[in-house]
Design an enzyme around this catalytic site. Structure first.
Site, short mmCIF file in Angstrom:
data_model
loop_
_atom_site.label_atom_id
_atom_site.label_comp_id
_atom_site.label_asym_id
_atom_site.label_seq_id
_atom_site.Cartn_x
_atom_site.Cartn_y
_atom_site.Cartn_z
CD GLU A 1 43.88 76.99 42.29
OE1 GLU A 1 43.16 76.82 41.28
OE2 GLU A 1 44.16 78.13 42.71
CB SER B 1 33.27 77.02 25.09
OG SER B 1 33.49 77.23 26.46
CD GLN C 1 38.13 70.47 25.24
OE1 GLN C 1 39.27 70.31 24.84
NE2 GLN C 1 37.85 71.21 26.30
N GLY C 2 33.72 68.30 23.77
CA GLY C 2 32.85 67.62 24.73
C GLY C 2 33.66 66.79 25.71
CE1 TYR C 3 37.97 65.98 24.42
CE2 TYR C 3 39.79 66.77 25.76
CZ TYR C 3 39.31 66.18 24.60
OH TYR C 3 40.21 65.81 23.64
CB SER C 4 34.04 69.55 31.48
OG SER C 4 35.35 70.01 31.49
CD GLU D 1 49.26 72.21 27.85
OE1 GLU D 1 49.85 71.92 28.88
OE2 GLU D 1 48.10 71.81 27.58
CB SER E 1 42.09 75.24 37.95
OG SER E 1 42.71 74.25 38.76
#
Lengths: 391, 371
Positions: free
Chosen positions: A378, A161, A126-129, A244, A376
Site C-alpha cells: 500500500e 530482523s 536495522q534498528g528503524y521500526s 533499492e 508495504s
C-alpha cells in the site's frame, strides 16, 4: 533493440557459472527455493566464499571493496546464482548501511566497518521500526541524548530482523524535537555488546526465529559512531532509494527458484499422471510462469535503464510489489502441489519424514511478510501514485 | 541487451503518432466513424504513399524488409490513436504467409505494398475454436486445378479484401498437423460467397463459403502449418503492440480525468482508492510493455521459444489490456460509457484484440502445452 549478451558478457557468465557450481551445497536447495533464509552460519560461509573470490559486494563501487560491476553483470551474476540454487546475500549490511557509510560516513567509519560487511566478520541489523512507528517511520520515539562524547540511547525497536545474530545495529533515534518530524533524527552505529541492549524474539507464524524486539536502556554510543551530521539521519536513507531498484531486481530474478520449487512438488502423481500435467494445475502454473516472465522483463528494462544512467521512476517499487505477490502465489501453488500431505508440518517421534518437510509451509507463511516489509504494498502504491502519476 | 529504438525506428513511430493525431484523434473520431469506409480508404492510400504498407514485405518482393521491432514501432502509433485500418492482416500476416512462395505471391505482395491490393487470411472453422490445425475445408485436384469447398467462419479484416489466403486439407484428417496447405483465392471467384460483419471497433470481418472455388496453391503442399503458425504469431505480436499503446493512451486519458474531474469539492484524483487503482493500471501497462518486448524480440527465435513467448504475451496483454480498459471506463464514471469519449473505443478495441487469434485462456493453454 536486442536481448543478446556480448561475447565478453558470455565469458563472464561462464566464469560465474563455474564458481557457483563449486560453492553451493545441495542441502540448501529446498530452503532457497521456498525463499527462506539459510542459517546464519551458512550465510556467513557463503558470504565469505564470495568475498574471497572478490565478489562480496556485487553492487558496490571498486574503491570501497565492491566489484564495480555494471547492471548487466549484476543481472548475469544473480541469474547464475538463481540457476545454481544460491541464496540472496544477506542485505542489511550490504544494501542498507554499507552504502550509507560509504556515502556519508567518516573515513574512520569506512575503514572500520566496510571490510567487515564484505567479508562477513560483522553482521548488521536495522534498528528503524518501533511499536508506534511502522509505515509512519517518522513518528519514532527512541531518543539519543548527548552526554559528553557519548550519546545515550533509550527506547524500543521492533521487527529488528536478526538482532539475535547481529554484531552491530544501525539505529535511527531522535536527537532533538523539531517542528518537522523528519528533522532531529540521527543515525547511529551501535555495537550489540554495549550494555543496556536487550533482544527478545518475536514468535512469528512461520515458526522460524528471524525477528525481534530490541530494548535500549541507557545504551552509551561514542559520538564517533554518529553517521554524518546530527539531526540529518532521515535524509541519508535517500541514497537507498536509487539503489533499492537493484535489491528488488535481485529478488525478482530469484523468483524462478520458487517457481522451480512448485514445479518440482508437482511431480507428485495423481492416478498415475504427474500433477503438473493435469489441466487445472497446469493452467495455474502457466499463469504464474507468464506473470514471472513479465516481471523478469521488467527487471531487464530496469537494468537497461540503470546501465544507461536513466532514472527508472517508480519501476523499482512496481517490481517489489509484483515480486511479493508472485512469491506469495507461487508458495500457494507449491502447497497445493503437496496435496493432502501439505498438512504435515513436522514429523513427531517414530516418524520417517523428509528433513526438508517444513520448508514449503514455512515459505508460504513467511511470504506474507514480503508485501509488508520494506514499504508495504500500500505504501508502494502511494509512492508510485505520487512519484510517477503525480496524484 | 538493449531496449532502445534505433533513430529510424523512433522516427517511424513519431510519424505514425503524428499521422494518428492529425487524422484519427479523439475529437475527430466520431466524425470519422460516420463515414468509416471512405476514411479507411483515404488513410490506406496515405499510408501507402508513406511507404508503411510495404514495411514488413521482404526487399526482393518489393518491400522494405522491416524487422519485428520496426513493425512494433509502427503498431504503437496505430494503437495509441486506434486507427481502424486492416494493417496487421494485410501488411503483417499475409506477407508472412506468402513471402518466398513464388510469382503469384510476389505480385500480390507488391500490390499490397503499393496499396493497390488488400488481402486477408482465413484459417478458423466451425467447431475448431482457435485451433489452426483444425482444417476441414477440402482441396481437390481436378484437371491440374485446385478446387476448394467448405467454410471459414471468421476471417479477420476480411471485409474489403481483394484476395484471401486460406488453409485447406490436402491430406490426412481434420485435426492432423500434416496435410494442411495454403491457397490463394480471388475475392470475386465464382463459387465464393463472402459475408461481411461489422465489429464494434470499426474493423470488418468475413465468413467465407466456398463451393468448388478455383485456387492457387502457395508454398509446399501438406506442410503449411508451420508457416501459418509463424505468420499468426507475427500478427499476434503486432496486435500486442497495438494493445499496449492503446492501454497507455487509456491510462493517460484517465489520469488526466482524475486530475480535472471534481466531486465532493475536490479533484477525484485526491482519493486514495482511485490513486491505488490508477497505480494498478500503470503497473498493468508496464507488464504489458514488457511482454510486448519479450514477444517481439523472440519472434525470430526457434519455434518453441517463439510460441511460448508469443502466447505468454498474448495471455498477459489480453488480461492486462482488458483490466486497464475496463477500469478506465469505471474511473470515468457514467461518461466513460459514452461514444463521445475515446475511453469506450479503447475498451472495444481491447476486447477485440483479446479475441483475435485466441483469448488469454486459449493462449495460456498453448503456452503450457508447447513442446
Amino acid at each position: 533493440m536486442n536481448l543478446e549478451f556480448t561475447n565478453e558478457e558470455l565469458a563472464f557468465q561462464e566464469e560465474v557459472r563455474s564458481f557457483f557450481a563449486e560453492v553451493v551445497p545441495k542441502e540448501w536447495l529446498t530452503r532457497v527455493r521456498a525463499g527462506l533464509r539459510l542459517e546464519p552460519k551458512e550465510l556467513i560461509a557463503y558470504q565469505k566464499a564470495l568475498a574471497e573470490r572478490g565478489w562480496g559486494a556485487p553492487n558496490w563501487p571498486k574503491e570501497f571493496g565492491g566489484t564495480g560491476w555494471g547492471p548487466t553483470q549484476i543481472y548475469i551474476f544473480e541469474s547464475e546464482a538463481t540457476r545454481a540454487g544460491a541464496p540472496i546475500q544477506f542485505h542489511q549490511g550490504l544494501e542498507l548501511i554499507g552504502p550509507i557509510i560509504f556515502t556519508y560516513g567518516s573515513d574512520e567509519q569506512k575503514k572500520r566497518f566496510l571490510p567487515g560487511i564484505i567479508n562477513a566478520d560483522d553482521w548488521w541489523c536495522q534498528g528503524y521500526s518501533e511499536p508506534g512507528a511502522g509505515s509512519d517511520l517518522a513518528s519514532l520515539k527512541t531518543t539519543a541524548a548527548k552526554d559528553g562524547d557519548e550519546y545515550v540511547l533509550n527506547g524500543q525497536k521492533m521487527w529488528t530482523s536478526y538482532a539475535h545474530v547481529a554484531s552491530h545495529m544501525f539505529v535511527l533515534a531522535r536527537t532533538s524535537n523539531e517542528e518537522k518530524r523528519q528533522q532531529g533524527i540521527s543515525l547511529l552505529l551501535v555495537d550489540m555488546k554495549t550494555p543496556g541492549i536487550q533482544v527478545k524474539p518475536i514468535d512469528t507464524m512461520d515458526e522460524k526465529h528471524h525477528t525481534n524486539e530490541v530494548f535500549l536502556d541507557d545504551v552509551r554510543v561514542p559520538v564517533n559512531n554518529l553517521v554524518g551530521e546530527e539531526g540529518r539521519g532521515w535524509g541519508y536513507g535517500k541514497v537507498l532509494l536509487d539503489r533499492e531498484r537493484m535489491v528488488s531486481a535481485a529478488n525478482a530474478i530469484h523468483i524462478q527458484q520458487v517457481i522451480d520449487g512448485a514445479r518440482a512438488a508437482a511431480e507428485r502423481l495423481i492416478a498415475g499422471v504427474p500433477l503438473y500435467k493435469t489441466p487445472t494445475f497446469s493452467s495455474k502454473f502457466a499463469q504464474l510462469e507468464i506473470e514471472a516472465t513479465a516481471l523478469k522483463t521488467m527487471v531487464l528494462r530496469l537494468m537497461a535503464d540503470a546501465a544507461a544512467g536513466v532514472d527508472s521512476g517508480p519501476r523499482g517499487s512496481m517490481v517489489k510489489l509484483r515480486w511479493s505477490e508472485l512469491y506469495q502465489s507461487a508458495m500457494g501453488l507449491w502447497l497445493e502441489a503437496l496435496g493432502p500431505e501439505a498438512a504435515h508440518f513436522r514429523g513427531l517421534e517414530n516418524t520417517q519424514a523428509p528433513s526438508d518437510m517444513p520448508y514449503a509451509m514455512q515459505g508460504a507463511l513467511y511470504s506474507r511478510v514480503t508485501s509488508i516489509y520494506g514499504g508495504s504494498s500500500e505504501i508502494q502504491r502511494n509512492i508510485i501514485a505520487r512519484r510517477a502519476l503525480g496524484l | 541487451m538493449n531496449f532502445d529504438y534505433s533513430g529510424e525506428q523512433q522516427m517511424l513511430l513519431d510519424s505514425v503518432l503524428r499521422y494518428g493525431l492529425d487524422n484519427w484523434s479523439a475529437d475527430k473520431r466520431l466524425a470519422c466513424l460516420k463515414d468509416l469506409p471512405s476514411n479507411v480508404t483515404k488513410s490506406w492510400a496515405e499510408m501507402a504513399d508513406l511507404g508503411w504498407l510495404m514495411l514488413s514485405i521482404p526487399e526482393e518482393e518489393g518491400g522494405l524488409g522491416g524487422t519485428p521491432v520496426d513493425v512494433m514501432a509502427l503498431m504503437e502509433g496505430i494503437g495509441r490513436h486506434l486507427i481502424p485500418v486492416p494493417y496487421v492482416t494485410s501488411c503483417v500476416l499475409v506477407p508472412a504467409l506468402l513471402s518466398g512462395t513464388g510469382e503469384t505471391a510476389t505480385e500480390i505482395l507488391e500490390g499490397i505494398g503499393l496499396g493497390n491490393i488488400r488481402a486477408a487470411a482465413g484459417f478458423l472453422e466451425s467447431e475448431g475454436g482457435f485451433d489452426l490445425n483444425y482444417v476441414g475445408l477440402s482441396a481437390e485436384l481436378s484437371d491440374n486445378r485446385w478446387l476448394l469447398s467448405g467454410e471459414k467462419v471468421h476471417v479477420e479484416d476480411g471485409g474489403d479484401a481483394d484476395w484471401y489466403v486460406v488453409s485447406a486439407r490436402t491430406a490426412g484428417s481434420i485435426m492432423d498437423s500434416d496435410g494442411i496447405s495454403l491457397f490463394l483465392i480471388s475475392a470475386n471467384s465464382p463459387g465464393l460467397k463472402v459475408e461481411n460483419f461489422r465489429a464494434v471497433d470499426g474493423h470488418t470481418h468475413s465468413r467465407l463459403r466456398l463451393d468448388n472455388v478455383n485456387a492457387t496453391l502457395v508454398g509446399e503442399k501438406d506442410q503449411a502449418l508451420m508457416r501459418i503458425e509463424s505468420a499468426v504469431d507475427r500478427a499476434i505480436t503486432a496486435h500486442v503492440a497495438e494493445a499496449v499503446a492503446s492501454m497507455e493512451m487509456a491510462n493517460a486519458v484517465t489520469l488526466d480525468y482524475l486530475g480535472t474531474r471534481r466531486q465532493f469539492g475536490v479533484s477525484i484524483g485526491s482519493f486514495q482508492v482511485l490513486q491505488h487503482r490508477a497505480v494498478d493500471m500503470a503497473i498493468a501497462a508496464e507488464e504489458a510493455r514488457s511482454m510486448m518486448l519479450h514477444a517481439t524480440l523472440n519472434l525470430n527465435a526457434d519455434p518453441v521459444t517463439r510460441k511460448r513467448a508469443v502466447s505468454a504475451a498474448k495471455t498477459r496483454v489480453g488480461q492486462t489490456g482488458l483490466y486497464v480498459a475496463k477500469q478506465a471506463v469505471q474511473l470515468h464514471g457514467g461518461v466513460g460509457t459514452c461514444d463521445e469519449l475515446i475511453i469506450s473505443h479503447h475498451l472495444k478495441r481491447q476486447m477485440m484484440l483479446d479475441t483475435a487469434y485466441g483469448q488469454a485462456d486459449y493462449h495460456r493453454t498453448r503456452f503450457a502445452n508447447v513442446s
